[in-house]
Write a protein that holds these residues in place. Structure first.
Motif, PDB file in Angstrom:
ATOM      1  N   ILE A   1      37.077  32.223  63.236  1.00  0.00           N
ATOM      2  CA  ILE A   1      37.871  31.323  62.151  1.00  0.00           C
ATOM      3  C   ILE A   1      37.385  31.193  60.665  1.00  0.00           C
ATOM      4  N   SER A   2      37.807  31.087  59.442  1.00  0.00           N
ATOM      5  CA  SER A   2      37.131  30.661  57.702  1.00  0.00           C
ATOM      6  C   SER A   2      36.741  29.247  58.214  1.00  0.00           C
ATOM      7  N   ARG A   3      38.211  28.803  58.168  1.00  0.00           N
ATOM      8  CA  ARG A   3      38.683  27.096  58.694  1.00  0.00           C
ATOM      9  C   ARG A   3      40.049  26.929  58.569  1.00  0.00           C
ATOM     10  N   LEU A   4      39.612  25.473  58.595  1.00  0.00           N
ATOM     11  CA  LEU A   4      41.122  24.178  59.234  1.00  0.00           C
ATOM     12  C   LEU A   4      41.109  23.843  58.628  1.00  0.00           C
ATOM     13  N   HIS A   5      42.342  23.706  58.372  1.00  0.00           N
ATOM     14  CA  HIS A   5      43.122  21.832  57.220  1.00  0.00           C
ATOM     15  C   HIS A   5      44.218  21.223  57.102  1.00  0.00           C
ATOM     16  N   PHE A   6      44.090  20.120  57.560  1.00  0.00           N
ATOM     17  CA  PHE A   6      45.955  19.346  57.791  1.00  0.00           C
ATOM     18  C   PHE A   6      45.205  18.329  57.047  1.00  0.00           C
ATOM     19  N   PRO A   7      46.313  17.980  56.109  1.00  0.00           N
ATOM     20  CA  PRO A   7      47.756  18.446  55.745  1.00  0.00           C
ATOM     21  C   PRO A   7      47.739  19.876  54.641  1.00  0.00           C
ATOM     22  N   VAL A   8      48.687  20.720  54.807  1.00  0.00           N
ATOM     23  CA  VAL A   8      48.754  21.937  54.290  1.00  0.00           C
ATOM     24  C   VAL A   8      50.634  22.010  53.871  1.00  0.00           C
ATOM     25  N   THR A   9      50.492  21.495  52.170  1.00  0.00           N
ATOM     26  CA  THR A   9      52.065  21.016  51.569  1.00  0.00           C
ATOM     27  C   THR A   9      52.239  22.623  50.994  1.00  0.00           C
ATOM     28  N   THR A  10      51.690  23.688  50.742  1.00  0.00           N
ATOM     29  CA  THR A  10      51.859  24.472  49.811  1.00  0.00           C
ATOM     30  C   THR A  10      52.043  25.330  50.848  1.00  0.00           C
ATOM     31  N   LEU A  11      52.063  25.738  51.876  1.00  0.00           N
ATOM     32  CA  LEU A  11      51.932  26.910  52.186  1.00  0.00           C
ATOM     33  C   LEU A  11      53.568  26.533  53.636  1.00  0.00           C
ATOM     34  N   GLY A  12      53.992  26.688  52.297  1.00  0.00           N
ATOM     35  CA  GLY A  12      55.670  26.084  54.133  1.00  0.00           C
ATOM     36  C   GLY A  12      55.911  25.269  54.108  1.00  0.00           C
ATOM     37  N   PRO A  13      57.059  24.923  55.208  1.00  0.00           N
ATOM     38  CA  PRO A  13      57.715  23.260  54.428  1.00  0.00           C
ATOM     39  C   PRO A  13      57.165  22.462  55.349  1.00  0.00           C
ATOM     40  N   GLY A  14      56.637  21.570  54.753  1.00  0.00           N
ATOM     41  CA  GLY A  14      56.501  20.056  55.449  1.00  0.00           C
ATOM     42  C   GLY A  14      54.953  19.538  55.475  1.00  0.00           C
ATOM     43  N   ARG A  15      54.115  19.388  55.968  1.00  0.00           N
ATOM     44  CA  ARG A  15      52.668  18.961  56.311  1.00  0.00           C
ATOM     45  C   ARG A  15      52.570  20.182  57.530  1.00  0.00           C
ATOM     46  N   ARG A  16      51.511  20.632  57.270  1.00  0.00           N
ATOM     47  CA  ARG A  16      51.126  21.741  58.409  1.00  0.00           C
ATOM     48  C   ARG A  16      50.101  22.089  58.517  1.00  0.00           C
ATOM     49  N   ILE A  17      48.956  22.566  59.620  1.00  0.00           N
ATOM     50  CA  ILE A  17      48.068  22.452  59.790  1.00  0.00           C
ATOM     51  C   ILE A  17      47.786  23.891  60.009  1.00  0.00           C
ATOM     52  N   GLY A  18      46.965  24.173  58.618  1.00  0.00           N
ATOM     53  CA  GLY A  18      46.098  25.793  58.316  1.00  0.00           C
ATOM     54  C   GLY A  18      45.638  26.096  58.514  1.00  0.00           C
ATOM     55  N   ILE A  19      45.664  27.848  59.339  1.00  0.00           N
ATOM     56  CA  ILE A  19      44.336  28.151  60.071  1.00  0.00           C
ATOM     57  C   ILE A  19      43.946  29.844  59.261  1.00  0.00           C
ATOM     58  N   TRP A  20      42.923  29.749  58.321  1.00  0.00           N
ATOM     59  CA  TRP A  20      42.183  31.262  58.129  1.00  0.00           C
ATOM     60  C   TRP A  20      41.685  31.502  58.985  1.00  0.00           C
ATOM     61  N   PHE A  21      41.989  32.548  59.564  1.00  0.00           N
ATOM     62  CA  PHE A  21      41.312  33.808  59.785  1.00  0.00           C
ATOM     63  C   PHE A  21      39.929  34.025  58.752  1.00  0.00           C
ATOM     64  N   GLN A  22      38.693  34.440  59.978  1.00  0.00           N
ATOM     65  CA  GLN A  22      37.476  35.268  58.827  1.00  0.00           C
ATOM     66  C   GLN A  22      37.468  36.707  59.170  1.00  0.00           C
ATOM     67  N   GLY A  23      37.471  37.628  58.048  1.00  0.00           N
ATOM     68  CA  GLY A  23      37.016  38.870  58.207  1.00  0.00           C
ATOM     69  C   GLY A  23      38.633  39.942  58.208  1.00  0.00           C
ATOM     70  N   CYS A  24      38.579  40.863  57.274  1.00  0.00           N
ATOM     71  CA  CYS A  24      39.766  40.900  56.482  1.00  0.00           C
ATOM     72  C   CYS A  24      39.508  42.942  56.126  1.00  0.00           C
ATOM     73  N   SER A  25      40.535  43.935  56.816  1.00  0.00           N
ATOM     74  CA  SER A  25      39.852  45.230  55.931  1.00  0.00           C
ATOM     75  C   SER A  25      40.488  45.491  55.317  1.00  0.00           C
ATOM     76  N   ILE A  26      41.484  45.273  54.641  1.00  0.00           N
ATOM     77  CA  ILE A  26      42.502  45.322  53.695  1.00  0.00           C
ATOM     78  C   ILE A  26      42.155  45.289  52.354  1.00  0.00           C
ATOM     79  N   ARG A  27      41.439  43.958  52.186  1.00  0.00           N
ATOM     80  CA  ARG A  27      40.338  43.249  50.718  1.00  0.00           C
ATOM     81  C   ARG A  27      41.013  44.156  50.046  1.00  0.00           C
ATOM     82  N   CYS A  28      42.690  43.318  48.985  1.00  0.00           N
ATOM     83  CA  CYS A  28      43.515  43.709  48.311  1.00  0.00           C
ATOM     84  C   CYS A  28      42.159  42.937  46.734  1.00  0.00           C
ATOM     85  N   LYS A  29      41.858  43.881  45.840  1.00  0.00           N
ATOM     86  CA  LYS A  29      42.287  43.825  44.563  1.00  0.00           C
ATOM     87  C   LYS A  29      42.955  42.159  43.999  1.00  0.00           C
ATOM     88  N   GLY A  30      42.517  41.518  44.197  1.00  0.00           N
ATOM     89  CA  GLY A  30      42.857  40.383  43.095  1.00  0.00           C
ATOM     90  C   GLY A  30      42.407  38.930  43.367  1.00  0.00           C
TER      91      GLY A  30
END
Length: 216
Positions: free
Chosen positions: A6-35
């Motif tokens: 887990i990279s980080r957790l945060h509350f409240p997140v209001t910009t990634l879906g409706p309402g006041r949300r719990i944000g959960i960011w996983f750590q690790g990515c094999s896709i690695r999009c440019k930008g």
């Protein structure tokens, strides 16, 4: 005991879906999009913890949350940990669950069958830096929104639209080290304009991208 990066957790997140949300960011990515704006979440094997520790931290926010947004990193790079986390969320809350993935929907079908009714809405496909950025909740226009449950339709069908002025916002987070994080969907050159503004005010800004480039 289930391990999870887990990279980080945060509350409240209001910009990634409706309402006041719990944000959960996983750590690790094999896709690695440019930008990608979350280069700090690419490395795997870091920030490992246990599912019990994560759910313990989430419990304090459960009475106030309207939903969960799971991003990364790439959540489906840890499919067993993701499924276990989703089951825990479902057992403790009736709030909706939105998951972001850089994989195509078609590539995730076997995982989604095992997570049936655990995800209400799913945004798929890799970020394309040169694509349009005018679709709500998505970083680039090629990304697709899938409403997978009746609750997903109720909560997320409204986001099958172009970006509105109210969507152009960020949540500000700060960790114990004083590092500031921004959560949201940036428009083209938003971060460039932010850097230029801060530097015009005689502030020094160092991003996670800068730090990664220094170590390469």
């Amino acid at each position: 005991m289930t391990s999870i990066g887990i990279s980080r957790l945060h509350f409240p997140v209001t910009t990634l879906g409706p309402g006041r949300r719990i944000g959960i960011w996983f750590q690790g990515c094999s896709i690695r999009c440019k930008g990608c704006i979350s280069l700090d979440t690419w490395a795997s094997g870091r920030k490992m913890t246990t599912l019990r520790s994560v759910t313990g931290l989430l419990e304090r926010w459960l009475p106030e949350t309207d939903g969960f947004t799971i991003s990364g990193g790439e959540p489906f790079d840890q499919p067993f940990a993701l499924a276990a986390l989703l089951r825990e969320i479902r057992s403790k809350s009736d709030a909706d669950v939105l998951v972001y993935s850089g994989h195509s929907f078609e590539a995730l079908t076997s995982h989604l069958a095992e997570m049936d009714r655990l995800i209400d809405a799913l945004i798929t496909d890799p970020f394309e830096i040169d694509d349009d950025r005018d679709v709500a909740l998505r970083g680039s226009g090629n990304q697709r929104l899938h409403c997978l449950t009746p609750l997903g339709v109720e909560r997320f069908a409204q986001f099958e639209r172009t970006v509105a002025s109210d969507d152009k916002a960020f949540d500000l987070m700060m960790d114990d080290s004083g590092t500031i994080w921004l959560a949201g969907i940036p428009g083209r050159n938003d971060f460039k304009r932010l850097r230029e503004f801060l530097e015009s005010q005689h502030h020094t800004i160092v991003t996670t991208e800068d730090r990664l480039s220094e170590t390469r």
